[in-house]
Scaffold this motif. Structure first.
Motif, PDB file in Angstrom:
ATOM      1  N   SER A 188      37.091 -18.414 -25.916  1.00 59.64           N
ATOM      2  CA  SER A 188      36.114 -17.914 -26.888  1.00 59.64           C
ATOM      3  C   SER A 188      34.710 -18.409 -26.574  1.00 59.64           C
ATOM      4  CB  SER A 188      36.507 -18.349 -28.304  1.00 59.64           C
ATOM      5  OG  SER A 188      37.725 -17.751 -28.685  1.00 59.64           O
ATOM      6  N   TRP A 189      34.615 -19.626 -26.123  1.00 63.33           N
ATOM      7  CA  TRP A 189      33.333 -20.135 -25.665  1.00 63.33           C
ATOM      8  C   TRP A 189      33.557 -21.218 -24.627  1.00 63.33           C
ATOM      9  CZ3 TRP A 189      35.220 -21.243 -30.537  1.00 63.33           C
ATOM     10  CH2 TRP A 189      35.363 -22.578 -30.878  1.00 63.33           C
ATOM     11  N   ARG A 204      26.346 -24.938 -24.488  1.00 65.33           N
ATOM     12  CA  ARG A 204      27.444 -24.084 -24.936  1.00 65.33           C
ATOM     13  C   ARG A 204      27.022 -22.627 -24.777  1.00 65.33           C
ATOM     14  NH1 ARG A 204      29.309 -25.758 -30.470  1.00 65.33           N
ATOM     15  NH2 ARG A 204      30.630 -27.105 -29.197  1.00 65.33           N
ATOM     16  N   THR A 258      28.837 -18.695 -25.768  1.00 61.07           N
ATOM     17  CA  THR A 258      29.964 -17.954 -26.306  1.00 61.07           C
ATOM     18  C   THR A 258      30.223 -16.700 -25.473  1.00 61.07           C
ATOM     19  OG1 THR A 258      28.688 -16.513 -27.778  1.00 61.07           O
ATOM     20  CG2 THR A 258      29.246 -18.712 -28.599  1.00 61.07           C
ATOM     21  N   ASN A 259      31.341 -16.054 -25.772  1.00 56.90           N
ATOM     22  CA  ASN A 259      31.677 -14.824 -25.043  1.00 56.90           C
ATOM     23  C   ASN A 259      30.630 -13.738 -25.244  1.00 56.90           C
ATOM     24  OD1 ASN A 259      33.955 -16.051 -24.147  1.00 56.90           O
ATOM     25  ND2 ASN A 259      35.388 -14.827 -25.359  1.00 56.90           N
TER      26      ASN A 259
END
Length: 122
Positions: free
Chosen positions: A32-33, A50, A52-53
């Motif tokens: 997902s991330w 970070r 995310t998708n």
């Protein structure tokens, strides 16, 4: 099973820039991330980026302005760009993949890479 491979670490001089890459392989359906952490000797592991998708990024205040994360050319790859390196950036940098834990699947997550050493000299 999901595997993560980091690349791009090494010995650099203070003030240089460096690019680290992370590529996921295997069963990537659960991702997902993805994150980058670093761990310096004697210190706790620290989140530094970070993504995310959907391409949303997060950079903590501690490194904001010097660290950027961007998606790679292939899905589930990313690049961490670090500018104005200092000796305090010396650490092992780890790529990490997380999933939507509320779904109750993907029990092998979180997944970690083996890490890549970044050493910054004066």
């Amino acid at each position: 099973q999901t595997q993560l491979m980091e690349s791009g670490g090494g010995l650099v001089q203070a003030g240089d820039s460096l690019r680290l890459s992370c590529a996921a392989s295997g069963d990537i359906s659960c991702i997902s991330w993805m994150n980058w952490y670093r761990q310096a000797p004697g210190k706790d592991r620290e989140l530094v980026a970070r993504i995310t998708n959907s391409g949303i990024t997060y950079i903590p205040d501690s490194v904001k302005g010097r660290f950027t994360i961007s998606p790679g050319d292939e899905r589930y790859t990313n690049t961490l760009q670090i500018h104005s390196l200092t000796p305090e950036d010396t650490a092992v940098y780890y790529c990490n993949a997380e999933t939507d834990y509320s779904a109750g699947f993907c029990l092998t997550f979180p997944v970690w890479g083996h890490g890549t050493q970044v050493t910054v000299s004066l």
